[in-house]
Design a protein around this motif. Structure first.
Motif, PDB file in Angstrom:
ATOM      1  N   MET A   1       0.826  -1.508  -0.007  1.00 56.58           N
ATOM      2  CA  MET A   1       0.391   0.133   0.299  1.00 56.58           C
ATOM      3  C   MET A   1       0.868   1.553   0.072  1.00 56.58           C
ATOM      4  O   MET A   1       2.124   1.358   0.550  1.00 56.58           O
ATOM      5  CB  MET A   1      -0.491   0.173   1.310  1.00 56.58           C
ATOM      6  N   LYS A   2       0.473   2.297  -0.718  1.00 61.62           N
ATOM      7  CA  LYS A   2       0.504   3.341  -0.313  1.00 61.62           C
ATOM      8  C   LYS A   2      -0.091   4.189   0.315  1.00 61.62           C
ATOM      9  O   LYS A   2      -1.100   4.182  -0.177  1.00 61.62           O
ATOM     10  CB  LYS A   2       2.112   3.364  -1.557  1.00 61.62           C
ATOM     11  N   ILE A   3       0.610   6.133  -0.429  1.00 60.32           N
ATOM     12  CA  ILE A   3      -0.416   7.169   0.572  1.00 60.32           C
ATOM     13  C   ILE A   3      -0.435   7.192  -0.863  1.00 60.32           C
ATOM     14  O   ILE A   3       0.392   8.418  -1.355  1.00 60.32           O
ATOM     15  CB  ILE A   3       0.698   7.646   1.869  1.00 60.32           C
ATOM     16  N   ILE A   4      -1.444   7.914  -1.040  1.00 62.16           N
ATOM     17  CA  ILE A   4      -1.798   9.186  -2.162  1.00 62.16           C
ATOM     18  C   ILE A   4      -1.951  10.421  -2.219  1.00 62.16           C
ATOM     19  O   ILE A   4      -1.310  10.844  -2.782  1.00 62.16           O
ATOM     20  CB  ILE A   4      -3.029   8.292  -3.067  1.00 62.16           C
ATOM     21  N   SER A   5      -1.959  10.826  -1.199  1.00 61.91           N
ATOM     22  CA  SER A   5      -1.949  12.111  -0.781  1.00 61.91           C
ATOM     23  C   SER A   5      -2.423  12.416   0.734  1.00 61.91           C
ATOM     24  O   SER A   5      -2.603  11.455   1.930  1.00 61.91           O
ATOM     25  CB  SER A   5      -3.472  13.368  -2.085  1.00 61.91           C
ATOM     26  N   THR A   6      -1.772  13.205   1.305  1.00 62.56           N
ATOM     27  CA  THR A   6      -1.441  14.275   2.561  1.00 62.56           C
ATOM     28  C   THR A   6      -2.694  14.741   2.556  1.00 62.56           C
ATOM     29  O   THR A   6      -2.546  16.006   1.891  1.00 62.56           O
ATOM     30  CB  THR A   6      -0.244  14.308   2.932  1.00 62.56           C
ATOM     31  N   ASN A   7      -3.888  15.430   3.037  1.00 59.01           N
ATOM     32  CA  ASN A   7      -4.825  16.108   3.706  1.00 59.01           C
ATOM     33  C   ASN A   7      -4.890  17.022   5.044  1.00 59.01           C
ATOM     34  O   ASN A   7      -4.478  16.349   5.890  1.00 59.01           O
ATOM     35  CB  ASN A   7      -6.185  15.485   2.981  1.00 59.01           C
ATOM     36  N   ILE A   8      -5.109  18.631   5.072  1.00 64.42           N
ATOM     37  CA  ILE A   8      -5.191  18.725   5.827  1.00 64.42           C
ATOM     38  C   ILE A   8      -5.919  19.579   5.412  1.00 64.42           C
ATOM     39  O   ILE A   8      -6.808  20.403   4.289  1.00 64.42           O
ATOM     40  CB  ILE A   8      -4.282  19.510   6.685  1.00 64.42           C
ATOM     41  N   GLY A   9      -7.268  20.015   6.364  1.00 65.94           N
ATOM     42  CA  GLY A   9      -7.981  21.885   6.314  1.00 65.94           C
ATOM     43  C   GLY A   9      -8.373  22.508   7.074  1.00 65.94           C
ATOM     44  O   GLY A   9      -7.596  22.382   8.089  1.00 65.94           O
ATOM     45  N   LYS A  10      -8.864  23.283   7.177  1.00 67.19           N
ATOM     46  CA  LYS A  10      -9.189  24.865   8.216  1.00 67.19           C
ATOM     47  C   LYS A  10      -9.346  24.550   9.351  1.00 67.19           C
ATOM     48  O   LYS A  10     -11.074  24.190   8.388  1.00 67.19           O
ATOM     49  CB  LYS A  10      -8.952  25.755   7.162  1.00 67.19           C
ATOM     50  N   ARG A  11     -10.021  25.207  10.079  1.00 67.87           N
ATOM     51  CA  ARG A  11     -10.820  25.319  10.373  1.00 67.87           C
ATOM     52  C   ARG A  11     -12.388  26.995   9.256  1.00 67.87           C
ATOM     53  O   ARG A  11     -11.769  27.606   9.385  1.00 67.87           O
ATOM     54  CB  ARG A  11     -11.471  26.197  11.525  1.00 67.87           C
ATOM     55  N   ILE A  12     -13.591  25.769   9.152  1.00 68.93           N
ATOM     56  CA  ILE A  12     -14.444  27.182   8.606  1.00 68.93           C
ATOM     57  C   ILE A  12     -15.475  27.088   9.270  1.00 68.93           C
ATOM     58  O   ILE A  12     -16.046  26.009  10.079  1.00 68.93           O
ATOM     59  CB  ILE A  12     -14.303  27.145   7.287  1.00 68.93           C
ATOM     60  N   GLU A  13     -16.746  27.595   9.363  1.00 65.61           N
ATOM     61  CA  GLU A  13     -18.153  28.018   9.786  1.00 65.61           C
ATOM     62  C   GLU A  13     -18.835  27.854   8.161  1.00 65.61           C
ATOM     63  O   GLU A  13     -18.448  28.967   7.449  1.00 65.61           O
ATOM     64  CB  GLU A  13     -18.450  29.047  10.326  1.00 65.61           C
ATOM     65  N   ILE A  14     -19.773  26.965   8.461  1.00 63.97           N
ATOM     66  CA  ILE A  14     -20.965  27.198   7.844  1.00 63.97           C
ATOM     67  C   ILE A  14     -21.550  27.025   7.642  1.00 63.97           C
ATOM     68  O   ILE A  14     -22.401  26.130   9.199  1.00 63.97           O
ATOM     69  CB  ILE A  14     -20.688  25.190   6.558  1.00 63.97           C
ATOM     70  N   ASP A  15     -23.490  27.739   7.022  1.00 66.41           N
ATOM     71  CA  ASP A  15     -24.622  28.196   6.987  1.00 66.41           C
ATOM     72  C   ASP A  15     -24.953  26.574   6.883  1.00 66.41           C
ATOM     73  O   ASP A  15     -25.172  26.703   5.946  1.00 66.41           O
ATOM     74  CB  ASP A  15     -24.882  29.590   6.839  1.00 66.41           C
ATOM     75  N   TRP A  16     -25.299  25.442   7.921  1.00 67.96           N
ATOM     76  CA  TRP A  16     -25.667  24.444   6.984  1.00 67.96           C
ATOM     77  C   TRP A  16     -27.597  24.480   7.606  1.00 67.96           C
ATOM     78  O   TRP A  16     -28.574  24.455   8.741  1.00 67.96           O
ATOM     79  CB  TRP A  16     -25.745  23.402   7.492  1.00 67.96           C
ATOM     80  N   LYS A  17     -28.862  25.287   6.286  1.00 71.79           N
ATOM     81  CA  LYS A  17     -29.752  25.295   6.370  1.00 71.79           C
ATOM     82  C   LYS A  17     -30.337  26.285   7.794  1.00 71.79           C
ATOM     83  O   LYS A  17     -31.218  25.699   8.725  1.00 71.79           O
ATOM     84  CB  LYS A  17     -30.499  24.165   6.323  1.00 71.79           C
ATOM     85  N   GLY A  18     -29.390  27.260   7.954  1.00 67.67           N
ATOM     86  CA  GLY A  18     -29.706  28.196   9.149  1.00 67.67           C
ATOM     87  C   GLY A  18     -28.990  27.789  10.547  1.00 67.67           C
ATOM     88  O   GLY A  18     -29.260  28.653  11.277  1.00 67.67           O
ATOM     89  N   VAL A  19     -28.099  26.739  10.584  1.00 70.92           N
ATOM     90  CA  VAL A  19     -27.312  26.054  11.859  1.00 70.92           C
ATOM     91  C   VAL A  19     -25.538  26.902  11.561  1.00 70.92           C
ATOM     92  O   VAL A  19     -25.440  26.313  10.961  1.00 70.92           O
ATOM     93  CB  VAL A  19     -27.771  25.328  12.433  1.00 70.92           C
ATOM     94  N   MET A  20     -25.224  27.778  12.194  1.00 74.11           N
ATOM     95  CA  MET A  20     -23.863  27.354  11.822  1.00 74.11           C
ATOM     96  C   MET A  20     -22.888  26.800  12.052  1.00 74.11           C
ATOM     97  O   MET A  20     -23.205  26.078  13.660  1.00 74.11           O
ATOM     98  CB  MET A  20     -23.216  28.999  12.217  1.00 74.11           C
ATOM     99  N   ILE A  21     -22.672  25.350  11.822  1.00 71.97           N
ATOM    100  CA  ILE A  21     -21.585  24.981  11.932  1.00 71.97           C
ATOM    101  C   ILE A  21     -20.706  24.944  12.117  1.00 71.97           C
ATOM    102  O   ILE A  21     -20.063  25.545  10.738  1.00 71.97           O
ATOM    103  CB  ILE A  21     -21.840  23.166  11.070  1.00 71.97           C
ATOM    104  N   THR A  22     -18.781  24.889  12.711  1.00 80.40           N
ATOM    105  CA  THR A  22     -18.381  24.775  12.406  1.00 80.40           C
ATOM    106  C   THR A  22     -17.411  23.045  12.485  1.00 80.40           C
ATOM    107  O   THR A  22     -18.018  22.870  12.900  1.00 80.40           O
ATOM    108  CB  THR A  22     -17.190  25.121  13.869  1.00 80.40           C
ATOM    109  N   THR A  23     -16.498  23.330  11.422  1.00 82.04           N
ATOM    110  CA  THR A  23     -16.006  21.804  11.137  1.00 82.04           C
ATOM    111  C   THR A  23     -14.363  22.243  10.427  1.00 82.04           C
ATOM    112  O   THR A  23     -14.143  23.141   9.856  1.00 82.04           O
ATOM    113  CB  THR A  23     -16.561  20.858   9.939  1.00 82.04           C
TER     114      THR A  23
END
Length: 185
Positions: A1-23
């Motif tokens: 097996m091998k690593i295809i990609s290394t992935n990172i994300g930033k903290r974001i806030e999304i308005d999900w149908k009127g509810v703010m979600i931090t992810t």
């Protein structure tokens, strides 16, 4: 097996149908090595420390082979590696053949399999469709959480070499199925 990609994300806030979600689920491939530390991947946002990160969930791996299955169900999405919030996209990580306690050498690190991922609302937000949460539960394509036994850098194209197999323990798929039953899913 091998690593295809290394992935990172930033903290974001999304308005999900009127509810703010931090992810931090919106992860994308990076062109540089990532550092796998004892409780997380350096530079990767973890917004819910109760469910993500920590010693037993420091790194999340997901199989590239599973992407084909999900693309058929969601053909209109803008597909990119990191879609499942994984830190490591691995070419062929098969939950029915990976046992709790299995150990792998990758890059400078040593990783130990700890448990499957349980899907949550944030996966639905990432896919812009809550159906994915139930579909994810109804598959064995959960991905794998790892404990970091030896910290260090990992890069795309690094070999993911198994150094210990624990066939006396349940597979990730078996643990995942047991969680479904326990949770009444």
């Amino acid at each position: 097996m091998k690593i295809i990609s290394t992935n990172i994300g930033k903290r974001i806030e999304i308005d999900w149908k009127g509810v703010m979600i931090t992810t931090g689920i919106f992860k994308f491939p990076v062109d540089k090595p990532v550092f796998l530390d004892v409780e997380d991947v350096k530079g990767d946002a973890i917004c819910d420390r109760e469910e993500h990160g920590g010693i037993d969930q420091a790194v999340y791996g997901y199989s590239l082979k599973h992407y084909d299955y999900w693309r058929k169900l969601y053909p209109d999405l803008d597909w990119q590696l990191g879609m499942f919030g994984e830190n490591l996209t691995i070419d062929d990580l098969e939950e029915t053949k990976i046992y709790i306690g299995d150990t792998f050498k990758v890059g400078e690190t040593i990783l130990e399999v700890t448990k499957p991922r349980q899907p949550c609302i944030k996966l639905g937000v990432r896919f812009n469709n809550m159906k994915i949460v139930k579909q994810f539960w109804n598959s064995t394509k959960s991905g794998v959480y790892f404990k970091v036994l030896q910290t260090g850098f990992v890069s795309a194209n690094d070999e993911f070499k198994q150094i210990k197999k624990c066939v006396e323990n349940p597979t990730i798929a078996e643990v995942y199925e047991a969680k479904k039953i326990k949770n009444g899913i």
